[in-house]
Design a protein around this motif. Structure first.
Motif, PDB file in Angstrom:
ATOM      1  N   LEU A 260       0.915  -1.200  -0.111  1.00 59.68           N
ATOM      2  CA  LEU A 260       0.047  -0.100  -0.090  1.00 59.68           C
ATOM      3  C   LEU A 260       0.916   1.327   0.076  1.00 59.68           C
ATOM      4  CD1 LEU A 260      -2.932   1.177   0.208  1.00 59.68           C
ATOM      5  CD2 LEU A 260      -2.599   1.166   2.568  1.00 59.68           C
ATOM      6  N   ALA A 261       1.850   1.263   0.857  1.00 61.41           N
ATOM      7  CA  ALA A 261       2.721   2.460   0.752  1.00 61.41           C
ATOM      8  C   ALA A 261       3.371   2.565  -0.364  1.00 61.41           C
ATOM      9  CB  ALA A 261       3.833   2.090   2.016  1.00 61.41           C
ATOM     10  N   LEU A 262       4.024   1.631  -1.145  1.00 61.63           N
ATOM     11  CA  LEU A 262       4.504   1.706  -2.344  1.00 61.63           C
ATOM     12  C   LEU A 262       3.529   2.303  -3.336  1.00 61.63           C
ATOM     13  CD1 LEU A 262       6.940   1.370  -4.436  1.00 61.63           C
ATOM     14  CD2 LEU A 262       5.902  -1.099  -4.714  1.00 61.63           C
ATOM     15  N   ASN A 263       2.407   1.858  -3.450  1.00 61.54           N
ATOM     16  CA  ASN A 263       1.342   2.217  -4.377  1.00 61.54           C
ATOM     17  C   ASN A 263       0.914   3.716  -4.245  1.00 61.54           C
ATOM     18  OD1 ASN A 263       1.281  -0.256  -5.323  1.00 61.54           O
ATOM     19  ND2 ASN A 263      -0.819  -0.716  -5.110  1.00 61.54           N
ATOM     20  N   ILE A 264       0.939   4.169  -2.819  1.00 65.81           N
ATOM     21  CA  ILE A 264       0.743   5.585  -2.647  1.00 65.81           C
ATOM     22  C   ILE A 264       1.955   6.401  -3.244  1.00 65.81           C
ATOM     23  CG2 ILE A 264       0.245   7.292  -0.865  1.00 65.81           C
ATOM     24  CD1 ILE A 264      -1.137   5.072   0.716  1.00 65.81           C
ATOM     25  N   PHE A 265       2.905   5.760  -2.943  1.00 66.13           N
ATOM     26  CA  PHE A 265       4.156   6.499  -3.463  1.00 66.13           C
ATOM     27  C   PHE A 265       3.963   6.780  -4.949  1.00 66.13           C
ATOM     28  CE2 PHE A 265       8.402   6.218  -5.403  1.00 66.13           C
ATOM     29  CZ  PHE A 265       8.892   7.306  -5.012  1.00 66.13           C
ATOM     30  N   LEU A 266       3.854   5.509  -5.669  1.00 66.40           N
ATOM     31  CA  LEU A 266       3.699   5.577  -7.296  1.00 66.40           C
ATOM     32  C   LEU A 266       2.628   6.351  -7.669  1.00 66.40           C
ATOM     33  CD1 LEU A 266       4.714   1.671  -7.758  1.00 66.40           C
ATOM     34  CD2 LEU A 266       5.952   3.653  -8.299  1.00 66.40           C
ATOM     35  N   THR A 267       1.494   6.510  -7.176  1.00 66.31           N
ATOM     36  CA  THR A 267       0.285   7.237  -7.414  1.00 66.31           C
ATOM     37  C   THR A 267       0.600   8.645  -7.215  1.00 66.31           C
ATOM     38  OG1 THR A 267      -1.159   5.350  -6.662  1.00 66.31           O
ATOM     39  CG2 THR A 267      -2.185   7.702  -7.103  1.00 66.31           C
ATOM     40  N   ILE A 268       1.449   9.310  -6.333  1.00 64.38           N
ATOM     41  CA  ILE A 268       1.948  10.543  -6.004  1.00 64.38           C
ATOM     42  C   ILE A 268       2.752  11.097  -7.084  1.00 64.38           C
ATOM     43  CG2 ILE A 268       3.102  12.290  -4.627  1.00 64.38           C
ATOM     44  CD1 ILE A 268       1.698  10.544  -2.294  1.00 64.38           C
ATOM     45  N   ILE A 269       3.625  10.341  -7.503  1.00 61.11           N
ATOM     46  CA  ILE A 269       4.727  10.503  -8.274  1.00 61.11           C
ATOM     47  C   ILE A 269       4.222  10.593  -9.898  1.00 61.11           C
ATOM     48  CG2 ILE A 269       6.885   9.780  -6.747  1.00 61.11           C
ATOM     49  CD1 ILE A 269       7.355   7.662  -8.949  1.00 61.11           C
ATOM     50  N   SER A 270       3.372   9.556 -10.078  1.00 61.11           N
ATOM     51  CA  SER A 270       2.641   9.582 -11.397  1.00 61.11           C
ATOM     52  C   SER A 270       2.079  10.910 -11.782  1.00 61.11           C
ATOM     53  CB  SER A 270       1.814   8.620 -11.642  1.00 61.11           C
ATOM     54  OG  SER A 270       2.340   7.355 -11.462  1.00 61.11           O
ATOM     55  N   LEU A 271       1.297  11.471 -10.608  1.00 62.38           N
ATOM     56  CA  LEU A 271       0.540  12.676 -10.631  1.00 62.38           C
ATOM     57  C   LEU A 271       1.482  13.810 -10.651  1.00 62.38           C
ATOM     58  CD1 LEU A 271      -2.125  13.859 -10.904  1.00 62.38           C
ATOM     59  CD2 LEU A 271      -2.205  14.211  -8.359  1.00 62.38           C
ATOM     60  N   ILE A 272       2.347  13.920  -9.838  1.00 61.00           N
ATOM     61  CA  ILE A 272       3.575  14.987 -10.137  1.00 61.00           C
ATOM     62  C   ILE A 272       4.103  14.969 -11.624  1.00 61.00           C
ATOM     63  CG2 ILE A 272       5.767  15.788  -9.225  1.00 61.00           C
ATOM     64  CD1 ILE A 272       4.765  14.610  -6.361  1.00 61.00           C
ATOM     65  N   GLY A 273       4.578  13.812 -12.026  1.00 60.94           N
ATOM     66  CA  GLY A 273       5.089  13.717 -13.359  1.00 60.94           C
ATOM     67  C   GLY A 273       4.089  14.258 -14.362  1.00 60.94           C
ATOM     68  N   PHE A 274       2.945  13.932 -14.189  1.00 57.87           N
ATOM     69  CA  PHE A 274       1.894  14.262 -15.179  1.00 57.87           C
ATOM     70  C   PHE A 274       1.887  15.809 -15.472  1.00 57.87           C
ATOM     71  CE2 PHE A 274      -2.505  16.023 -15.621  1.00 57.87           C
ATOM     72  CZ  PHE A 274      -2.764  15.504 -16.865  1.00 57.87           C
ATOM     73  N   PHE A 275       1.625  16.463 -14.109  1.00 62.27           N
ATOM     74  CA  PHE A 275       1.787  17.983 -14.024  1.00 62.27           C
ATOM     75  C   PHE A 275       2.861  18.655 -14.456  1.00 62.27           C
ATOM     76  CE2 PHE A 275      -2.012  17.363 -10.918  1.00 62.27           C
ATOM     77  CZ  PHE A 275      -2.795  17.816 -11.587  1.00 62.27           C
ATOM     78  N   LEU A 276       4.037  18.148 -14.024  1.00 63.50           N
ATOM     79  CA  LEU A 276       5.203  18.691 -14.556  1.00 63.50           C
ATOM     80  C   LEU A 276       5.397  18.501 -16.015  1.00 63.50           C
ATOM     81  CD1 LEU A 276       7.784  17.601 -11.598  1.00 63.50           C
ATOM     82  CD2 LEU A 276       6.982  19.811 -12.270  1.00 63.50           C
ATOM     83  N   GLN A 277       5.104  17.341 -16.576  1.00 63.92           N
ATOM     84  CA  GLN A 277       5.233  17.115 -18.227  1.00 63.92           C
ATOM     85  C   GLN A 277       4.282  18.008 -18.753  1.00 63.92           C
ATOM     86  OE1 GLN A 277       7.293  15.536 -19.822  1.00 63.92           O
ATOM     87  NE2 GLN A 277       6.672  15.545 -21.897  1.00 63.92           N
ATOM     88  N   ARG A 278       3.220  18.249 -18.230  1.00 66.25           N
ATOM     89  CA  ARG A 278       2.089  19.092 -18.827  1.00 66.25           C
ATOM     90  C   ARG A 278       2.588  20.684 -18.923  1.00 66.25           C
ATOM     91  NH1 ARG A 278      -3.909  19.540 -16.736  1.00 66.25           N
ATOM     92  NH2 ARG A 278      -2.966  21.216 -15.520  1.00 66.25           N
ATOM     93  N   LYS A 279       3.030  21.114 -17.811  1.00 65.98           N
ATOM     94  CA  LYS A 279       3.604  22.321 -17.654  1.00 65.98           C
ATOM     95  C   LYS A 279       4.644  22.453 -18.616  1.00 65.98           C
ATOM     96  CE  LYS A 279       4.702  25.917 -14.470  1.00 65.98           C
ATOM     97  NZ  LYS A 279       4.765  26.094 -13.138  1.00 65.98           N
ATOM     98  N   TYR A 280       5.651  21.402 -18.893  1.00 60.99           N
ATOM     99  CA  TYR A 280       6.649  21.559 -19.852  1.00 60.99           C
ATOM    100  C   TYR A 280       6.182  21.615 -21.420  1.00 60.99           C
ATOM    101  CZ  TYR A 280      11.629  20.411 -21.276  1.00 60.99           C
ATOM    102  OH  TYR A 280      12.866  20.210 -21.834  1.00 60.99           O
TER     103      TYR A 280
END
Length: 157
Positions: free
Chosen positions: A131-151
């Protein structure tokens, strides 16, 4: 007294480079996870089907779920590799991780002794670690999405 505006092209490029490298690191992590788990699941496809039949969510469609899961992970990997589709791959990764996180939390509550059907080293984790790993991967996926979209909005590929 008014300050003189600094032209954008003379501003330091450090934030843009940091954003780019952060996205690259997130993509690398997701690629490792998606490719490792999908290949592991496909290598033990019979075991995956058996575990899916034991799942309270997938038991009616175990064979379909056993095919769709690794296929989605491979598709997301391809989307992440191609720069033009990376933002879609990051958002898809976020959505799949939201589902996987919900699924792990659901299993923790309803069937804590059910073996994990995840492939590779992820299958070695206990449910809390998973569960902790999944939460981490969920968060970084969302961060990556927003950073890539902004880029992309800045006109960068």
């Amino acid at each position: 007294m008014r300050e003189k505006a600094i032209p954008i092209h003379t501003l330091p490029q450090r934030p843009m480079k940091l954003r780019k490298w952060t996205v690259e690191a997130i993509v690398a992590i997701l690629l490792i996870v998606w490719l490792h788990t999908s290949v592991s699941k496909l290598m033990d496809f019979g075991g995956l089907q058996i575990q899916m039949r034991q799942s309270p969510v997938f038991y009616k469609n175990a064979n379909l779920a056993a095919i769709v899961g690794p296929s989605l992970e491979i598709l997301l990997s391809i989307l992440l590799i191609i720069k033009r589709t990376r933002v879609v791959g990051l958002f898809g990764s976020f959505l799949l991780m939201v589902f996987f996180t919900w699924y792990v939390a659901y299993l923790m509550v309803t069937m804590p002794h059910l073996p994990c059907s995840c492939g590779g080293i992820v299958g070695w984790l206990n449910w809390s670690q998973h569960l902790a790993l999944n939460i981490f991967l969920t968060i970084i996926s969302l961060i990556g999405f927003f950073l890539q979209r902004k880029y992309l909005k800045m006109g960068k590929p």
